[in-house]
Design an enzyme around this catalytic site. Structure first.
Site, PDB file in Angstrom:
ATOM      1  N   ASN A 159       0.873  -1.183   0.000  1.00  0.00           N
ATOM      2  CA  ASN A 159       0.000   0.000   0.000  1.00  0.00           C
ATOM      3  C   ASN A 159       0.905   1.226   0.000  1.00  0.00           C
ATOM      4  O   ASN A 159       2.125   1.108   0.160  1.00  0.00           O
ATOM      5  CB  ASN A 159      -0.957  -0.013   1.213  1.00  0.00           C
ATOM      6  CG  ASN A 159      -0.192  -0.062   2.520  1.00  0.00           C
ATOM      7  OD1 ASN A 159       0.649   0.807   2.796  1.00  0.00           O
ATOM      8  ND2 ASN A 159      -0.420  -1.110   3.282  1.00  0.00           N
TER       9      ASN A 159
ATOM     10  N   ASP B 210       1.704  -8.664   1.048  1.00  0.00           N
ATOM     11  CA  ASP B 210       2.530  -7.648   1.735  1.00  0.00           C
ATOM     12  C   ASP B 210       2.950  -8.184   3.102  1.00  0.00           C
ATOM     13  O   ASP B 210       4.146  -8.203   3.465  1.00  0.00           O
ATOM     14  CB  ASP B 210       1.683  -6.380   1.885  1.00  0.00           C
ATOM     15  CG  ASP B 210       2.510  -5.152   2.261  1.00  0.00           C
ATOM     16  OD1 ASP B 210       1.923  -4.083   2.455  1.00  0.00           O
ATOM     17  OD2 ASP B 210       3.758  -5.289   2.355  1.00  0.00           O
TER      18      ASP B 210
ATOM     19  N   SER C 121      -3.313  -6.209  -6.944  1.00  0.00           N
ATOM     20  CA  SER C 121      -4.668  -5.646  -6.768  1.00  0.00           C
ATOM     21  C   SER C 121      -5.788  -6.669  -6.821  1.00  0.00           C
ATOM     22  O   SER C 121      -6.960  -6.301  -6.637  1.00  0.00           O
ATOM     23  CB  SER C 121      -4.977  -4.564  -7.830  1.00  0.00           C
ATOM     24  OG  SER C 121      -4.244  -3.392  -7.549  1.00  0.00           O
TER      25      SER C 121
ATOM     26  N   GLY D 249      -6.488  -9.000  -4.798  1.00  0.00           N
ATOM     27  CA  GLY D 249      -6.910  -9.485  -3.463  1.00  0.00           C
ATOM     28  C   GLY D 249      -7.733  -8.425  -2.760  1.00  0.00           C
ATOM     29  O   GLY D 249      -8.827  -8.061  -3.219  1.00  0.00           O
TER      30      GLY D 249
END
Ligand code: APR
Length: 384
Positions: free
Chosen positions: A23, A33, A116, A118
Site C-alpha cells: 500500500n 505484503d 490488486s 486481493g
C-alpha cells in the site's frame, strides 16, 4: 523460460526480485505484503521507512534480507472502484514500472503476485489479462525470466468460454493410459478414423485435412508420411542428451543454399540426415522470420536458442519442439513431422498434447493463451 505461471508462495522463490503488492505507506499490511514482511524480517520494514511511501502505479526497491530473493520491488496497485477511474492504466503502470526497476537493477528473473486482485478488489480475470499483456509487451523488447505467481487456484480466472471448449475437446479426444489401444500417434488415430469412415466422428470433423497452404514448406510437410509414431524418447533421455555436443556448427549458409535451390521441404524433412535444429532454422528462414521473433514467440530464452542454433545435433525436449511448432504456426501434420525429427509424437493419452492439439487444430497460435490453458488444466507450460 521467459514467461511462466506457477502456483505457490512468492516468498519461497529464489529469483533476483519478488514484487510486493504493497500500500502507499510501504509500512506493511496483510495479504502478500504481510507474507513478504514476515519472511524478510524486521530489516525490510526499517528500509521501507526510509522510502517515504510510494504512489499508486509506481515502484521502489529494497533488499530482500531473509528472503531467498535478492530484492523486493514494492509497488502499489489501484483499488478497484468500478473500472472507470483509470484503474487499468494504474495497474499496467505498476507492472511496467516494477519490470523497468528490475531491469535497472540488472535482475535476470522477477516474480509477481496478482497485484490488486486481493484486498484491492480488482476483478481476477481482468487483473490476469492486464498482468499477462503488460508482461508480454515488456518481453517483446527485453530479455528477462518473468514468473506470475498464483497463490491459490481460486485466484486464477481463466477465460470461461475457452475453458469449457477445451474441456469438451478433452472429453472427446483425451484417452487415459488404460483406454489407449496403442494407437500412440495422433496421425495414426486420424489415419485409422478416416480409413474406417471417420469412426470417431468428432475426430474426423476436427482433423478433416486442411486446405493445402500455398507456402512451399507447408505443402512439402503436408505429404509427410503418416508413419507409426516412434517410441517417445523419455524426457530424462532427452534431458541427458541435451548436453551440448562439440559437433562443428553447420554454417547458416547451409540453409541459404537450401533456400536458393527450389528445395521441396518434404524431401528435406524425410531426409533423415536433417536434424531438428536444421529443420527449425530452415523453417524460420522459409517464413522470413528473425531468429529473435521466433524464439520470443516460442517462449524460449535467447541462451537456449543459441545452443540449438550452434549444435545441429541438439536434442530438444518435447515442450521445446511444440513451442517452436506454435511459433512457426505449423498445422497438425507439420507439427507431427517436426516432432518426429526429435523422436516425439503427439499422443491422445497426454493431456497437454491434446490441449496443444486443440489450439493448433483451431489455428490459435497465441502462446500466452496456450500456456494459460495449460496452467488452468494443471499441465506443464510450453517453452524453455
Ligand atoms: N504469494 C503469492 N501470492 C500471494 C501470497 C503469497 N504468499 N499471499 C497472497 N497472494 C495473492 C493473493 O491471493 C492475491 O491474488 O496476492 C494477490 C494480491 O492480493 P493482496 O495481497 O490482497 O494485494 P492487493 O489486492 O494488491 O491489496 C493490497 O492489501 O495486503 C494489503 O498492504 C496491502 O494494503 C495493501 C493491499
Amino acid at each position: 523460460m521467459p514467461f511462466r505461471i506457477v502456483l505457490g508462495d512468492i516468498t519461497k522463490l529464489s529469483v533476483d526480485a519478488i514484487v510486493n503488492a504493497a500500500n502507499s505507506s510501504l509500512l506493511g499490511g496483510g495479504g502478500v505484503d504481510g507474507a513478504i514482511h514476515r519472511a524478510a524480517g524486521p530489516r525490510l520494514l526499517e528500509e521501507c521507512r526510509t522510502l517515504h511511501g510510494c504512489r499508486t502505479g509506481e515502484a521502489k526497491i529494497t533488499r530482500g534480507y531473509d528472503l531467498p530473493a535478492k530484492y523486493v520491488i514494492h509497488t502499489v496497485g489501484p483499488i478497484w472502484s468500478g473500472g472507470a477511474h483509470g484503474e487499468e492504466e494504474l495497474l499496467r503502470s505498476a507492472y511496467r514500472n516494477s519490470l523497468h526497476l528490475a531491469l535497472k537493477n540488472n535482475c535476470e528473473s522477477v516474480a509477481f503476485p496478482m497485484i490488486s486482485a486481493g484486498v484491492y478488489g480488482y476483478p481476477k480475470d481482468q487483473a490476469l489479462e492486464v498482468a499477462v499483456s503488460t508482461i508480454r509487451a515488456f518481453l517483446e523488447k527485453n530479455e528477462m525470466d518473468v514468473t506470475l505467481v498464483i497463490f491459490d487456484r481460486e485466484s486464477f480466472r481463466f477465460d470461461v468460454r475457452l475453458y469449457s471448449e477445451i474441456s469438451g475437446y478433452l472429453r472427446n479426444t483425451y484417452e487415459d493410459e488404460r483406454a489407449m489401444s496403442g494407437s500412440g500417434s495422433l496421425l495414426g488415430d486420424m489415419a485409422r478414423s478416416v480409413a474406417f469412415g471417420g469412426a470417431a466422428g468428432s475426430r474426423r470433423s476436427i482433423f478433416s485435412p486442411k486446405k493445402k497452404e500455398s507456402k512451399a514448406c507447408r505443402n512439402a510437410m503436408d505429404s509427410a508420411p503418416m508413419a507409426e509414431a516412434p517410441m517417445e524418447a523419455s524426457d530424462e533421455a532427452v534431458a541427458m542428451a541435451d548436453e551440448e555436443r562439440s559437433a562443428p556448427t553447420e554454417p547458416r549458409m547451409y540453409c541459404a543454399q537450401a533456400m536458393s535451390a527450389p528445395m521441396d521441404l518434404t524431401h528435406a524433412l524425410e531426409n533423415l540426415d536433417e536434424s531438428f535444429s536444421q529443420a527449425l532454422l530452415r523453417m524460420i528462414d522459409a517464413r522470413g522470420l528473425k531468429d529473435s521473433e521466433c524464439y520470443k514467440k516460442a517462449n524460449i530464452d535467447r541462451k537456449l536458442f543459441s545452443k540449438i542454433r550452434s549444435d545441429i545435433h541438439y536434442r530438444p525436449s518435447k515442450q521445446t519442439v511444440l513451442a517452436f511448432a506454435v511459433a512457426l504456426e505449423l498445422d497438425l501434420q507439420e507439427t507431427e513431422a517436426f516432432l518426429k525429427k526429435a523422436g516425439f509424437a503427439l499422443s491422445h493419452s497426454n493431456k497437454a498434447d491434446v490441449i496443444v492439439e486443440y489450439f493448433i487444430a483451431n489455428g490459435n497460435y497465441d502462446m500466452y493463451s496456450i500456456n494459460e490453458a495449460l496452467f488452468a488444466f494443471d499441465q506443464n507450460l510450453l517453452g524453455a
